[in-house]
Write a protein that holds these residues in place. Structure first.
Motif, PDB file in Angstrom:
ATOM      1  N   GLY A 136      71.798  45.263 -28.735  1.00 51.54           N
ATOM      2  CA  GLY A 136      71.929  45.405 -30.075  1.00 51.54           C
ATOM      3  C   GLY A 136      70.100  45.035 -30.428  1.00 51.54           C
ATOM      4  O   GLY A 136      69.353  44.217 -32.215  1.00 51.54           O
ATOM      5  N   LYS A 137      69.474  44.159 -29.638  1.00 49.73           N
ATOM      6  CA  LYS A 137      68.050  43.087 -29.728  1.00 49.73           C
ATOM      7  C   LYS A 137      67.028  43.855 -29.069  1.00 49.73           C
ATOM      8  O   LYS A 137      66.960  44.775 -29.056  1.00 49.73           O
ATOM      9  N   HIS A 138      66.278  43.571 -29.714  1.00 51.81           N
ATOM     10  CA  HIS A 138      64.373  44.011 -29.417  1.00 51.81           C
ATOM     11  C   HIS A 138      63.660  42.794 -28.803  1.00 51.81           C
ATOM     12  O   HIS A 138      63.962  41.723 -29.934  1.00 51.81           O
ATOM     13  N   HIS A 139      63.478  43.265 -28.218  1.00 52.50           N
ATOM     14  CA  HIS A 139      62.129  42.823 -27.889  1.00 52.50           C
ATOM     15  C   HIS A 139      60.764  42.516 -26.762  1.00 52.50           C
ATOM     16  O   HIS A 139      61.452  43.861 -25.843  1.00 52.50           O
ATOM     17  N   VAL A 140      59.979  43.096 -26.704  1.00 57.94           N
ATOM     18  CA  VAL A 140      58.537  43.883 -26.035  1.00 57.94           C
ATOM     19  C   VAL A 140      59.003  43.388 -24.532  1.00 57.94           C
ATOM     20  O   VAL A 140      58.509  43.825 -23.724  1.00 57.94           O
ATOM     21  N   VAL A 141      59.714  41.951 -23.903  1.00 63.36           N
ATOM     22  CA  VAL A 141      59.627  41.785 -22.886  1.00 63.36           C
ATOM     23  C   VAL A 141      61.214  41.873 -22.721  1.00 63.36           C
ATOM     24  O   VAL A 141      61.501  40.834 -23.298  1.00 63.36           O
ATOM     25  N   PRO A 142      61.874  42.610 -21.670  1.00 65.77           N
ATOM     26  CA  PRO A 142      63.015  43.454 -22.127  1.00 65.77           C
ATOM     27  C   PRO A 142      63.706  42.507 -20.697  1.00 65.77           C
ATOM     28  O   PRO A 142      64.864  42.492 -21.174  1.00 65.77           O
ATOM     29  N   ARG A 143      63.170  41.801 -20.168  1.00 66.82           N
ATOM     30  CA  ARG A 143      63.600  40.890 -18.592  1.00 66.82           C
ATOM     31  C   ARG A 143      63.154  40.267 -18.302  1.00 66.82           C
ATOM     32  O   ARG A 143      61.424  40.035 -18.362  1.00 66.82           O
ATOM     33  N   ARG A 144      63.378  38.304 -18.658  1.00 65.62           N
ATOM     34  CA  ARG A 144      62.775  37.912 -18.131  1.00 65.62           C
ATOM     35  C   ARG A 144      63.104  36.284 -17.174  1.00 65.62           C
ATOM     36  O   ARG A 144      64.297  36.300 -17.714  1.00 65.62           O
ATOM     37  N   ARG A 145      62.450  36.004 -16.371  1.00 63.58           N
ATOM     38  CA  ARG A 145      63.336  35.133 -15.728  1.00 63.58           C
ATOM     39  C   ARG A 145      62.628  33.874 -15.663  1.00 63.58           C
ATOM     40  O   ARG A 145      61.322  33.435 -15.628  1.00 63.58           O
ATOM     41  N   LEU A 146      63.583  32.591 -15.664  1.00 62.52           N
ATOM     42  CA  LEU A 146      63.689  31.216 -15.861  1.00 62.52           C
ATOM     43  C   LEU A 146      63.239  30.072 -15.157  1.00 62.52           C
ATOM     44  O   LEU A 146      63.855  30.851 -13.891  1.00 62.52           O
ATOM     45  N   TYR A 147      62.214  29.519 -14.811  1.00 58.23           N
ATOM     46  CA  TYR A 147      62.798  28.626 -13.223  1.00 58.23           C
ATOM     47  C   TYR A 147      62.470  26.900 -13.500  1.00 58.23           C
ATOM     48  O   TYR A 147      61.026  26.346 -14.067  1.00 58.23           O
ATOM     49  N   ILE A 148      63.855  26.072 -13.610  1.00 56.71           N
ATOM     50  CA  ILE A 148      64.054  25.535 -14.943  1.00 56.71           C
ATOM     51  C   ILE A 148      64.177  23.677 -13.463  1.00 56.71           C
ATOM     52  O   ILE A 148      65.239  23.633 -13.155  1.00 56.71           O
ATOM     53  N   ASP A 149      63.151  23.023 -13.427  1.00 59.64           N
ATOM     54  CA  ASP A 149      63.078  22.096 -12.919  1.00 59.64           C
ATOM     55  C   ASP A 149      64.334  20.740 -13.090  1.00 59.64           C
ATOM     56  O   ASP A 149      64.495  20.603 -14.111  1.00 59.64           O
ATOM     57  N   GLU A 150      65.106  20.807 -11.831  1.00 60.65           N
ATOM     58  CA  GLU A 150      66.500  19.950 -12.018  1.00 60.65           C
ATOM     59  C   GLU A 150      66.506  18.958 -12.485  1.00 60.65           C
ATOM     60  O   GLU A 150      67.338  17.989 -12.983  1.00 60.65           O
ATOM     61  N   ASP A 151      65.431  18.031 -12.502  1.00 60.85           N
ATOM     62  CA  ASP A 151      64.678  16.459 -11.658  1.00 60.85           C
ATOM     63  C   ASP A 151      64.815  16.606 -14.764  1.00 60.85           C
ATOM     64  O   ASP A 151      65.188  15.435 -14.528  1.00 60.85           O
TER      65      ASP A 151
END
Length: 452
Positions: A354-369
């Motif tokens: 039910g949501k809309h976004h121009v980027v339907p898929r994104r991946r994030l890489y998040i620093d553990e520290d």
């Protein structure tokens, strides 16, 4: 097997149950032992290429004054590895998809990899708050995609059990209580032309990190910012005010814009979702600020696990370089960027029902520290890899902390990129300040300050 071990194993296997509440007091004790006070693995890796965390970096340079350019403590180091278009496939498992695309597109693109330094740190009161948050932070009643309750003064989920918890850790990572900076946004076309999109004075406060903040005192907004533009001439005097809520189901994003020609303040688009950034010529949306920013509720976030990756880290040298030397055709100058091997959490968001976004898929890489996102990969509606967000990490020993600094957002389909949150060459660079008065962030003050 302890629940803490289950968390780690489940992350590596790519599947974790969603959590609505904190961990137990016994589990939180890991933050005083096997884990750092912010929840990273205290130990290094088996190969010795990632060292143990020993407290981070908090050495302030002699004679330093607030706002001065901060020196690079590792300026004398040489690269231990150079990844190029010719050899990047040998390191593919430690690279984001966007970097692989740049290696394929540009024969001169490279990554200079340096020894790893685990410089992330925070004040003692932040560590204490993280420990408290571990057992008290929880989703709001509308669900974790809407917000967090029971937390203040530190990341809310140091032992994350879901992708959304990791995303909220990024959104609530430690920048200090307040800052002032003079920042620029540059747009580099596919042909290599460089244009100044905007230069502006920023004031920002993080009520979530105000001295003595508690879950009851934080209020409805965790971040407030005010931008007043002073270049280029066509935008002189334009101004923007934005408030970011802790519970987007109950509290709306608030934003106002001042346009000099109208001499009035109007409600503006919130600093979130896929509204195009007016200063970036279409190269980024407002939720690509800080790699990912604003409401996470348009995605279902899945925690894919933790892995070792080559990431931009301890990049203080970058901010000392002239912009004209940094911005090359097709990509940033590799000589000005420093990469290190670190462990990151990998989270993938797919469009929620039910949501809309121009980027339907994104991946994030998040620093553990530090819990800041360092990279983002974004796919368009046709399934093409479209955007590559590339952060840089700025060492601020006077906080002490390492924070997300300037960033690049590449358009991998059309070519070109934007370089934002840039303070290269400015005499005042990321000035850490005490909290500003509440009146700083009112529409009335916005108009007054913009007219000056």
């Amino acid at each position: 097997m302890s629940k803490i071990c289950i968390f780690v194993v489940a992350a590596l296997l790519g599947g974790m149950p969603a959590a609505e509440a904190g961990v137990t007091a016994a589990e939180a004790e890991a933050l005083k032992g096997a884990l750092t006070p912010l929840g990273a693995e205290r130990a290094g890796n088996a190969e010795g290429t990632i060292p143990s965390w020993t407290g981070g970096y908090s050495t302030v340079a002699p004679g330093y004054k607030p706002g001065d350019p901060r020196p690079d403590p590792f300026a004398d180091e040489k690269p231990i590895l150079t990844i190029t278009a010719a050899n990047f496939t040998a390191y593919a498992d430690k690279l984001p998809e966007g970097a692989k695309a740049l290696f394929k597109a540009f024969p001169d693109y490279r990554m200079n990899v340096y020894p790893t330094h685990r410089t992330a740190a925070a004040p003692a009161d932040v560590y204490e708050n993280v420990y408290r948050n571990a057992t008290r932070a929880h989703a709001v009643r509308e669900g974790l995609s809407s917000g967090v309750e029971g937390a203040a003064g530190g990341i809310p989920f140091p032992l994350p059990q879901s992708g959304l918890e990791v995303v909220w850790n990024h959104l609530l990572a430690f920048w200090g209580a307040a800052r002032e900076a003079h920042l620029s946004t540059y747009v580099v076309s596919a042909a290599g032309n460089v244009d100044l999109g905007a230069r502006y004075r920023e004031v920002a406060d993080f009520p979530y990190y105000a001295p003595g903040a508690t879950p009851e005192s934080v209020g409805s907004y965790y971040f407030k910012t005010r931008h007043i533009e002073d270049a280029p001439p066509s935008k002189y005097g334009e101004a923007y005010l934005a408030w970011q809520p802790l519970n987007i189901a109950r509290t709306k994003f608030a934003a106002w814009r001042y346009v000099p020609g109208e001499r009035r303040v109007r409600r503006g688009p919130s600093l979130s979702y896929d509204t195009p950034d007016p200063d970036a010529s279409g190269f980024e949306t407002l939720d690509e600020y800080y790699i990912f920013f604003g409401g996470p509720d348009r995605y279902d976030f899945k925690l894919l696990g933790k892995k070792e990756m080559y990431v931009p880290y301890n990049n203080n040298r970058l901010y000392q370089r002239p912009v004209q030397e940094i911005l090359g055709r097709g990509h940033a100058n590799p000589d000005d960027l420093r990469y290190e091997l670190h462990r990151v959490w990998v989270v993938e968001g797919t469009l929620a029902a039910g949501k809309h976004h121009v980027v339907p898929r994104r991946r994030l890489y998040i620093d553990e520290d530090s819990w800041f996102a360092l990279y983002s990969d974004s796919w368009d509606e046709e399934g093409r890899l479209w955007k590559f967000g590339h952060g840089t990490m700025y060492l601020v020993p006077d906080l002490p902390a390492i924070v997300l600094g300037s960033q690049f957002v590449y358009d991998l389909v059309l070519g070109g990129y934007v370089y934002g949150f840039a303070f290269n060459g400015d005499p005042i660079q990321y000035k850490v300040t005490p909290p500003h008065p509440e009146s700083t962030y009112t529409p009335e003050t916005l108009a007054t300050e913009a007219i000056r």
